[in-house]
Design a protein around this motif. Structure first.
Motif, PDB file in Angstrom:
ATOM      1  N   TYR A 165      41.937  40.585  34.176  1.00  0.00           N
ATOM      2  CA  TYR A 165      41.423  40.951  32.862  1.00  0.00           C
ATOM      3  C   TYR A 165      40.620  42.240  32.919  1.00  0.00           C
ATOM      4  O   TYR A 165      40.733  43.111  32.058  1.00  0.00           O
ATOM      5  CB  TYR A 165      40.555  39.817  32.304  1.00  0.00           C
ATOM      6  N   LEU A 166      39.792  42.391  33.949  1.00  0.00           N
ATOM      7  CA  LEU A 166      38.964  43.584  34.051  1.00  0.00           C
ATOM      8  C   LEU A 166      39.637  44.676  34.869  1.00  0.00           C
ATOM      9  O   LEU A 166      39.058  45.727  35.101  1.00  0.00           O
ATOM     10  CB  LEU A 166      37.610  43.239  34.679  1.00  0.00           C
ATOM     11  N   ARG A 184      40.542  46.527  41.171  1.00  0.00           N
ATOM     12  CA  ARG A 184      41.461  46.732  42.286  1.00  0.00           C
ATOM     13  C   ARG A 184      40.970  45.964  43.508  1.00  0.00           C
ATOM     14  O   ARG A 184      39.798  45.612  43.608  1.00  0.00           O
ATOM     15  CB  ARG A 184      41.557  48.227  42.616  1.00  0.00           C
ATOM     16  N   LEU A 207      27.712  54.963  24.520  1.00  0.00           N
ATOM     17  CA  LEU A 207      29.046  55.271  25.025  1.00  0.00           C
ATOM     18  C   LEU A 207      29.866  54.001  25.220  1.00  0.00           C
ATOM     19  O   LEU A 207      31.077  53.988  25.047  1.00  0.00           O
ATOM     20  CB  LEU A 207      28.903  56.029  26.350  1.00  0.00           C
ATOM     21  N   PHE A 208      29.168  52.913  25.584  1.00  0.00           N
ATOM     22  CA  PHE A 208      29.896  51.690  25.909  1.00  0.00           C
ATOM     23  C   PHE A 208      29.817  50.652  24.796  1.00  0.00           C
ATOM     24  O   PHE A 208      30.067  49.482  25.018  1.00  0.00           O
ATOM     25  CB  PHE A 208      29.344  51.104  27.207  1.00  0.00           C
ATOM     26  N   ARG A 221      31.655  49.974  22.489  1.00  0.00           N
ATOM     27  CA  ARG A 221      32.918  49.363  22.086  1.00  0.00           C
ATOM     28  C   ARG A 221      33.411  48.322  23.082  1.00  0.00           C
ATOM     29  O   ARG A 221      34.394  47.648  22.820  1.00  0.00           O
ATOM     30  CB  ARG A 221      34.006  50.430  21.927  1.00  0.00           C
ATOM     31  N   VAL A 222      32.780  48.241  24.228  1.00  0.00           N
ATOM     32  CA  VAL A 222      33.257  47.288  25.223  1.00  0.00           C
ATOM     33  C   VAL A 222      32.765  45.900  24.831  1.00  0.00           C
ATOM     34  O   VAL A 222      31.602  45.577  24.961  1.00  0.00           O
ATOM     35  CB  VAL A 222      32.751  47.672  26.625  1.00  0.00           C
ATOM     36  N   CYS A 257      33.370  42.746  25.892  1.00  0.00           N
ATOM     37  CA  CYS A 257      33.098  41.632  26.779  1.00  0.00           C
ATOM     38  C   CYS A 257      31.899  41.877  27.677  1.00  0.00           C
ATOM     39  O   CYS A 257      31.566  41.059  28.509  1.00  0.00           O
ATOM     40  CB  CYS A 257      34.334  41.310  27.618  1.00  0.00           C
ATOM     41  N   VAL A 258      31.241  43.028  27.529  1.00  0.00           N
ATOM     42  CA  VAL A 258      30.064  43.324  28.339  1.00  0.00           C
ATOM     43  C   VAL A 258      28.868  43.461  27.420  1.00  0.00           C
ATOM     44  O   VAL A 258      28.913  44.208  26.447  1.00  0.00           O
ATOM     45  CB  VAL A 258      30.262  44.630  29.144  1.00  0.00           C
ATOM     46  N   LEU A 301      47.796  38.305  19.304  1.00  0.00           N
ATOM     47  CA  LEU A 301      48.572  39.541  19.274  1.00  0.00           C
ATOM     48  C   LEU A 301      49.916  39.326  19.960  1.00  0.00           C
ATOM     49  O   LEU A 301      50.960  39.782  19.488  1.00  0.00           O
ATOM     50  CB  LEU A 301      47.769  40.632  19.998  1.00  0.00           C
ATOM     51  N   ARG A 355      54.125  39.463  18.394  1.00  0.00           N
ATOM     52  CA  ARG A 355      55.181  40.366  18.844  1.00  0.00           C
ATOM     53  C   ARG A 355      56.514  39.673  18.983  1.00  0.00           C
ATOM     54  O   ARG A 355      56.623  38.652  19.538  1.00  0.00           O
ATOM     55  CB  ARG A 355      54.785  40.984  20.172  1.00  0.00           C
TER      56      ARG A 355
END
Lengths: 720, 187
Positions: A635-636, A639, A679-680, A682-683, A685-686, A716, A720
């Protein structure tokens, strides 16, 4: 002097004074004589100070208006007119007008003077009213104590002399004022019978500042000039000087007032009495010598009281003053006004200190030195105490916010023709200042709702056997790390059936759905929902409750509704104590660490990969319940390779549960929340970030946002 | 975002910005390299320079947002300048630095970390050695360029910090991407 800074101080001070004035005015009705007098004095002082300060800054429109208000207050204070409800309302409106004028002055806009004119007209009526004293307490006092007058007459205070007591402000010299010139000018108005310098204010040599003015004078002044003319002599210094003028043939009570209003220094009583001429020097001498004979430690005030009972009023006043001086000194030392920014800075630093401490303890553990580990752990224990103490500094009592509602309830109840009393309990309950600032609006909505929808009209109340006067209560208390604020009313309560019908009507609810009363009550927080049949200008538009809920959610709190049909309802707001710190649960995915709010975490399980591999579905069977899984790594988009063993953290928020699949569990962590910035924003889940013991930043996951995002994503996919 | 943006800034506008730079700021610049190219920030905007350390990734942000770091207790965002310019990002080396820059947006000062390949030196460039940004042909968007500074025979690109690091614009990039994703346009 920087005028802008001073002006700013004036605005802040004025607002505080106006607030004080409002709360005092609201108390005026229905308190006993002694308190009434005190409240009136407080209101008068507030008005007077605003007028005086406004004069310095040439805010003439404030001076002009406040002056009239002050005159009325003065008459009230002198009991020339009686207090009643209409007058209190008028004074409240006047207060509002002064507040508006101050606001206008701050915004540098032209003031709306015309709005004050009807108020002025009303005030004039009180000024014009016959000045018959209603119950002149002072007069009776004077009547009971005839002997002092003889003494006064015998002393230097001859009946036709003004007594002027003036103490120049400390900065008089710096401001370019020469006290002598005032006395010289005063001399042109009449005859200076005697001038006694008051030397008590001069400090010891070490503290003596040669640029400060410590001078004061007691002046006997024979003149035909009016009080105003004498006052005008001291016009230029009157703002920071103490000036008291007692007219010729004054009564004893005037001297009592002088003692009460003298500059608050711990001065010997005898000298006060001598200065204002209530006692002769000979009598003071006699009292002093008797004090030495009897008890060297007995205060002179008591001796005098023994010696001549007739002096009691004067002495009482002087004694009260002495004790008041001490009290106020003690209070001054108890509280300290500190800039909020400084406090925030301190708390930031302490937060860093805690972080650094955690780092040190990690390092000490890795070195394995026993002594070092021990001393580090002691250090960290102390650090935590320092942090708690620092956070406490931000705590303020909620009382000030609550008492604002006295006015709101009074005004709105009057507008709606209801009789409502506001009960406040737990005003001393403390919570974070930032929470206090933000809780005002939601509370306002709830209180308005209670008044408008909750409390029935007087007729209905009587018909239902309730008391005519409705009651709204504001109650605050602490409950296990949370603060609870309840807004209650004894009105009609919520009707689950009505809510149900309305909800179905508005399409918020399915007709077949079977909800408990509690769940139905929660529908009132849905946007656009209102049970009010009619839209009033107060409420009923269906905006409000959803705003309340959102505002409270922003403070990481929640609202509960308790209601009994016909008995009233209670809105219970549950808030965390502080916004700055939460209990967190630290988890790891690859090299990244994340923090979950501990109160959302239910339990932790080991992920049985065999079970998962056999099926494709991202859910597991948790004791017979389906538990959907969120793979945080995917999800996040972190890596790094998967470890052999993964764990599931079962979380719950808003009635939904989910399992978050993570690599490692690190355990609990006291989390100092740091905002992430615009800046963040819009995130979803944080919700913020924090700094871990090793100095790196960890993100705080917003479980509610995470679950919502998952649901939205699924929907969503279906589309589709 | 394409590397070459054909947006043309009128010469007079660029000039007025240039005048402003001369008038208000000192003529010292911190130069640094990015993909072997020399760029500069006005020294008054630079607060400090840090060695590249652990940067915490923030999910769902555009590529040029490297993440956040802890700057003495403040959590501040870090921008990968190469990606912001649409250039290829180099690997982190021992010389990789984070330059802490202060920019003002909506009358509030914002502190942002900028990740660069290496920091060179502080140079003094007098106003007569400043040239207008070329209308086209630069490797980066022309509105990112405040001026070109001439050092001997070379040019250094003096960046317009407030444009390059505009919070409003960077947040908007994220919004656009989000919208595109919802519409099913993004991969």
């Amino acid at each position: 002097m920087n005028m802008d800074a001073a002006l700013q101080t004036f605005f802040t001070e004025s607002r505080e004074l106006l607030e004080d004035m409002e709360s005092q005015l609201l108390q005026l009705e229905g308190i006993d004589e002694a308190q009434l007098q005190e409240s009136l004095n407080a209101v008068f002082r507030a008005a007077h100070t605003i007028k005086g300060s406004a004069g310095i800054f040439n805010l003439d429109f404030i001076v002009a208006f406040t002056h009239v208000v002050e005159s009325v207050l003065d008459r009230l204070r002198n009991q020339q007119i009686a207090i009643d409800e209409a007058l209190v309302s008028l004074l409240l409106s006047c207060r509002d007008h002064i507040a508006a004028l101050v606001d206008a002055a701050e915004a540098k806009e032209p003031p709306d003077v015309s709005a004050g004119e009807p108020l002025l007209a009303e005030l004039q009526q009180y000024l014009a009213a016959d000045a018959q004293p209603t119950s002149h307490a002072a007069a009776t006092q004077v009547a009971n104590t005839p002997p002092p007058f003889e003494r006064m007459a015998a002393d230097a205070v001859s009946n036709d002399c003004w007594h002027i007591s003036v103490r120049f402000g400390l900065n008089s010299f710096r401001d370019g004022m020469d006290p002598l010139s005032f006395l010289t000018y005063l001399g042109t108005l009449g005859n200076l019978v005697s001038v006694t310098p008051l030397a008590e204010f001069i400090p010891a040599l070490e503290q003596y500042d040669c640029e400060s003015c410590y001078l004061g004078f007691a002046i006997q002044f024979a003149s035909q000039a009016s009080k105003q003319e004498i006052e005008d002599v001291f016009e230029f210094v009157k703002e920071d000087s103490e000036l008291h003028i007692i007219s010729p043939n004054s009564q004893l009570t005037e001297y009592i007032q002088l003692i009460e209003s003298m500059p608050e220094i711990d001065q010997r009583l005898g000298e006060i009495l001598l200065q204002c001429g209530a006692l002769t020097a000979a009598e003071l001498q006699r009292a002093l010598s008797r004090q030495q004979q009897q008890q060297p430690t007995a205060p002179i005030g008591e001796i005098l009281a023994h010696g001549d009972a007739s002096l009691n009023p004067v002495l009482d006043a002087a004694l009260t003053k002495q004790s008041k001086v001490r009290e106020s000194l003690a209070k001054e030392q108890k509280s300290l006004r500190v800039d909020a920014d400084k406090l925030d800075h301190l708390i930031n630093l302490v937060g860093e200190l805690v972080t650094a401490g955690a780092g040190t303890s990690l390092l000490a553990d890795s070195l394995g030195d026993g002594n070092l580990c021990e001393s580090v752990s002691i250090l960290n224990g102390l650090l935590e105490e320092v942090r708690d103490a620092a956070l406490k500094l931000r705590m303020v009592p909620i009382g000030a916010t609550f008492s604002r509602f006295q006015r709101v309830v009074r005004d709105i109840a009057k507008e709606l023709g209801k009789d409502i009393e506001l009960q406040i309990t737990g005003a001393e309950t403390e919570l974070d200042k930032s929470v206090v600032e933000k809780i005002g609006d939601p509370l306002m909505h709830l209180v308005r709702n209670a008044i408008d929808h909750g409390i029935e009209s007087q007729a209905t109340r009587l018909a239902q056997g309730k008391s005519e006067r409705g009651e709204i209560s504001l109650h605050a208390y602490h409950d296990s790390g949370n603060i609870v604020i309840e807004v209650g009313d004894d009105g009609k309560g919520l009707d689950p059936e009505v809510i149900r019908r309305k909800a179905i009507e508005k399409g918020l609810l399915d007709e077949q759905s079977n909800l408990s009363d509690e769940e139905l009550f929660n529908i009132i927080f849905e946007p656009g929902f209102s049970t009010a049949a009619q839209v009033s200008n107060l409420s009923g538009r269906g905006v409000g409750m959803d705003v309340v809920k959102r505002n409270i959610a922003d403070l990481r709190g929640r609202v509960e509704v308790l209601s009994q049909l016909g008995q009233g309802s209670t809105m219970r707001i549950i808030l965390p104590l502080t916004l700055a710190i939460i209990d967190g649960f630290v988890i790891g995915v690859a090299d990244e660490q994340y923090v979950l709010p501990l109160d959302t975490v239910l339990e932790c399980l080991e992920l049985n990969s065999a079970e998962l591999d056999s099926t494709d579905e991202p859910y597991i069977n948790l004791r017979g319940q389906v538990l959907p899984l969120i793979f945080l790594r995917d999800y996040l988009a972190v890596r790094g390779s998967k470890p052999r063993r993964q764990s599931i953290v079962v979380v719950q928020s808003g009635g939904q549960s989910a399992g978050i699949v993570v690599d490692r569990l690190y355990g609990e962590f006291q989390t100092v929340i740091k905002p992430l910035g615009k800046l963040f924003s819009r995130v979803g889940c944080v919700s913020g970030s924090t700094i871990l013991g090793n100095g790196t930043v960890a993100l705080i996951l917003d479980i509610h946002g995470l679950l919502d995002a998952m649901i939205a994503y699924e929907q969503l996919q279906y589309r589709r | 975002m394409t590397a070459k943006n054909s947006k043309i800034v009128p010469a007079n506008q660029a000039l007025s910005e240039l005048d402003y730079a001369n008038f208000d700021e000192s003529s010292q610049y911190l130069t640094f390299s990015l993909n072997q190219e020399l760029y500069a920030f006005g020294i008054l905007h630079v607060k400090e320079i840090l060695e590249y350390g652990k940067v915490t990734k923030v999910p769902m942000m555009p590529e040029f947002i490297e993440g956040v770091i802890n700057l003495r207790g403040e959590v501040i965002p870090v921008v990968n300048l190469a990606r912001r310019f649409g250039l290829a990002a180099n690997n982190v080396t021992r010389r990789t630095c984070i330059v802490i820059v202060e920019v003002s947006s909506d009358d509030s000062a914002q502190v942002i970390g900028v990740m660069v390949d290496s920091v060179s030196e502080v140079l003094e460039i007098t106003s007569d050695n400043l040239r207008n940004a070329p209308s086209f042909g630069a490797a980066i968007r022309t509105d990112f360029i405040r001026a070109m500074g001439k050092i001997d025979d070379d040019f250094v690109v003096i960046l317009a910090e407030d444009k390059v690091l505009s919070i409003a614009e960077m947040a908007m990039v994220e919004q656009v991407r989000e919208l595109a994703e919802q519409e099913g346009l993004a991969p």
